[in-house]
Scaffold this motif. Structure first.
Motif, PDB file in Angstrom:
ATOM      1  N   ASN A  28       0.810  -1.218   0.000  1.00 37.93           N
ATOM      2  CA  ASN A  28       0.000   0.000   0.000  1.00 37.93           C
ATOM      3  C   ASN A  28       0.844   1.270   0.000  1.00 37.93           C
ATOM      4  O   ASN A  28       0.362   2.327  -0.381  1.00 37.93           O
TER       5      ASN A  28
ATOM      6  N   SER B 101      -8.275  -6.290  -3.094  1.00 38.64           N
ATOM      7  CA  SER B 101      -8.868  -6.610  -1.796  1.00 38.64           C
ATOM      8  C   SER B 101      -8.349  -5.704  -0.685  1.00 38.64           C
ATOM      9  O   SER B 101      -8.839  -5.765   0.435  1.00 38.64           O
ATOM     10  N   SER B 102      -7.360  -4.852  -1.010  1.00 38.35           N
ATOM     11  CA  SER B 102      -6.838  -3.946   0.010  1.00 38.35           C
ATOM     12  C   SER B 102      -7.937  -3.017   0.501  1.00 38.35           C
ATOM     13  O   SER B 102      -8.836  -2.625  -0.251  1.00 38.35           O
ATOM     14  N   ARG B 103      -7.846  -2.627   1.775  1.00 30.84           N
ATOM     15  CA  ARG B 103      -8.925  -1.785   2.304  1.00 30.84           C
ATOM     16  C   ARG B 103      -8.846  -0.365   1.770  1.00 30.84           C
ATOM     17  O   ARG B 103      -9.748   0.439   1.974  1.00 30.84           O
ATOM     18  N   TRP B 104      -7.746  -0.033   1.097  1.00 24.50           N
ATOM     19  CA  TRP B 104      -7.631   1.319   0.554  1.00 24.50           C
ATOM     20  C   TRP B 104      -8.280   1.454  -0.822  1.00 24.50           C
ATOM     21  O   TRP B 104      -8.511   2.545  -1.308  1.00 24.50           O
ATOM     22  N   THR B 105      -8.537   0.305  -1.481  1.00 27.07           N
ATOM     23  CA  THR B 105      -8.965   0.347  -2.879  1.00 27.07           C
ATOM     24  C   THR B 105     -10.177   1.258  -3.111  1.00 27.07           C
ATOM     25  O   THR B 105     -10.167   2.104  -4.006  1.00 27.07           O
TER      26      THR B 105
END
Lengths: 305, 276
Positions: A28, B101-105
């Motif tokens: 991220n 699937s990242s929560r930032w997407t």
């Protein structure tokens, strides 16, 4: 690093290792550099604008004055005029770009001579300096000496005063905007037309369809994604438009061709930072109120079909 | 019959296009080479005498070679911001597509759309830039162009990353590549076609940008090419030949880019339409 390699021979072990690494391979923190620039220079000012639009602001101190800026915005006739002009300008330019762009694309994908040349000249104005185009057209649109009216006079038409006539100024700028921007709409439509499978036209030919029926029953419905893109893109551009209007009329004569973006600049120059920021918020709300429902509406139909 | 129509329609279109699209450009060129007096009439006729060189030299020398400064500034601005846009945009587009699937997407996708739609808030931006010492500086404007251009670049990169098979990533990962090596040595080289598109489209946009330099980079030392027109407009109000020579000069770089990268420009600008 070597974990995955030593687990190598066993398939199961490798899958586990791979799965464990997946998050780490697309970290991220790759967002971070972009997020800092975007956050500091775009999001932060946007959020701050919501507060500063409620103040009388000198950049050094801000006095909270509630909704006074917005009340002024909807009460001063020339500011209201700017709001209406923004809507007119956005609708006129995007409407004309849809119609002319589609017709040009149909023409430029049909079997005619000089296609390559025509595509090039239609698209080139998109890449030219907006201010340069504006200055050139100010000379061409001069009421008496300009080439456009001199040409019209030759065939016996008395051309309007274009930019100096309060009734026509805004529309004259809108026409130049279409002249400059229609090439983009055209290439978007051309991409759409080229992607229509020829089978449909084949089937229609067997059924004895005319060219006109072909257009209404096949081309137009299948071009809908392209139409949606052209409408949305040109509306976003048209509602925010500043440089062409500023280069050609500076909002004049009077305030007759002012749009919100030029009001923002004028209030900024005059030092009314709070009012200028309120203009920004009004523009933001206006664009969001038009674009978001419109794109949801246009795209929903798309899914249903 | 059909071939007659082919010539008739094509011929008519070419005839009309000459008036609508070529004449305005011819007008710019012809006015740029006239002497001051005949340019002032704004008429579209053949120059009685040619002053290409005189006008060129005069425009360049005006106000202490302001145009030269402007070309240098615009070149730095364009090269620096496009470089950053490519690297930062590709990094975001890569992770955004590969790790949904990242929560930032969701948040990142929302900001990308917001960046496309929301008009930038001018005075608050100046206020933020002032507190970071970025106002009236070229590097400040570079970062502004990056912030405003990111959304479009990310969209292009995300769409293109989707066409690169994930097996390539996995092979690289198994061979022990970390995220940086994976991105810079495996993915970025494969993104070359879309990198060219982003470079071409964004550099034309940034080179032609007028509004942002007007707001965020005022002052004579910092002019960019588009602002020279604005600055010269009052000064040249009686010398149309010089004003149009200036327009001609700043049109040349986009023209060159167009001649060489015609296909990429069209591809980049229509990228949104294909998705629908």
């Amino acid at each position: 690093m070597s974990d995955a390699i030593t687990a190598g021979g066993v398939t199961a072990g490798r899958t586990v290792a791979r799965r464990a690494r997946r998050g780490a391979s697309y970290p991220n923190w790759f967002y971070l550099p972009a997020a800092i620039v975007f956050g500091v220079l775009f999001l932060l000012p946007t959020i701050a604008s919501l507060f500063f639009s409620l103040t009388r602001w000198t950049l050094f101190e801000a006095n909270f004055i509630g909704l006074a800026n917005f009340i002024q915005f909807f009460r001063e006739p020339f500011l209201v005029q700017g709001l209406i002009n923004t809507l007119i300008y956005g609708v006129v330019t995007s409407g004309l770009k849809v119609i002319i762009g589609m017709l040009l694309a149909l023409l430029l994908t049909s079997d005619i001579i000089g296609r390559g040349y025509l595509r090039a000249v239609v698209f080139f104005p998109v890449l030219v300096s907006t201010v340069g185009v504006g200055i050139a057209f100010v000379a061409l649109m001069h009421p008496t000496q300009g080439m456009i009216n001199e040409t019209l006079a030759m065939v016996g038409i008395k051309g309007p005063a274009w930019l100096t006539d309060p009734r026509f100024a805004l529309y004259s700028v809108a026409l130049v905007d279409v002249w400059k921007g229609v090439g983009l709409a055209t290439v978007i439509y051309m991409a759409g037309i080229v992607s229509i499978p020829q089978d449909y036209f084949e089937a229609a030919r067997i059924d004895g369809a005319t060219a006109w029926q072909n257009f209404w029953a096949i081309t137009l419905p299948l071009l809908k994604p392209a139409t949606v893109t052209v409408i949305i893109l040109s509306l976003i551009g048209g509602l925010r438009s500043f440089d062409l209007i500023w280069a050609m009329t500076r909002g004049g004569p009077g305030f007759t061709s002012d749009v919100i973006a030029s009001v923002i600049y004028k209030q900024y120059q005059a030092g009314f930072y709070g009012l200028s920021t309120a203009g920004n918020v009004v523009l933001f709300v206006l664009v969001a109120l038009i674009i978001v429902p419109l794109s949801m509406f246009l795209n929903r139909n798309e899914v249903e079909r | 019959m059909n071939s007659l129509r082919r010539y008739l329609v094509g011929g008519t279109a070419i005839f009309v296009s000459v008036f609508v699209f070529l004449v305005p450009f011819a007008f710019i060129v012809l006015t740029a080479v006239k002497d001051r007096k005949s340019a002032a009439t704004r008429s579209f006729d053949w120059p009685t005498s040619w002053h290409l060189w005189d006008n060129l030299v005069q425009v360049i020398q005006t106000r202490d070679y302001m145009l030269v400064t402007a070309f240098v500034n615009s070149t730095i601005l364009t090269v620096a911001s496009v470089t950053l846009l490519v690297v930062l945009g590709a990094m975001v587009g890569f992770v955004l597509q590969r790790n949904p699937s990242s929560r930032w997407t969701g948040l990142v996708n929302f900001f990308v759309l917001a960046g496309l739609i929301i008009p930038p808030a001018v005075v608050p931006t100046i206020w933020v830039m002032q507190s970071f010492g970025l106002f009236k500086t070229l590097h400040g404007l570079i970062l502004i162009e990056v912030a405003y251009g990111l959304s479009f670049s990310v969209l292009l990169f995300r769409a293109f990353v989707a066409t690169i098979p994930k097996e390539l990533d996995e092979a690289a990962i198994i061979d022990g590549a970390g995220p940086l090596r994976l991105f810079f040595q495996v993915i970025l080289p494969l993104l070359k076609p879309v990198v060219v598109t982003v470079i071409v489209v964004q550099s034309v946009a940034i080179f032609n940008d007028f509004t942002n330099p007007l707001y965020y980079l005022p002052g004579k030392d910092n002019v960019t090419v588009q602002l020279t027109l604005y600055n010269f407009q009052s000064q040249f109000s009686t010398s149309y030949n010089l004003l149009f020579m200036n327009i001609l000069l700043i049109t040349i770089p986009p023209l060159i880019v167009y001649l060489f990268f015609n296909r990429q420009i069209v591809a980049g600008m229509t990228a949104g339409a294909v998705k629908g």
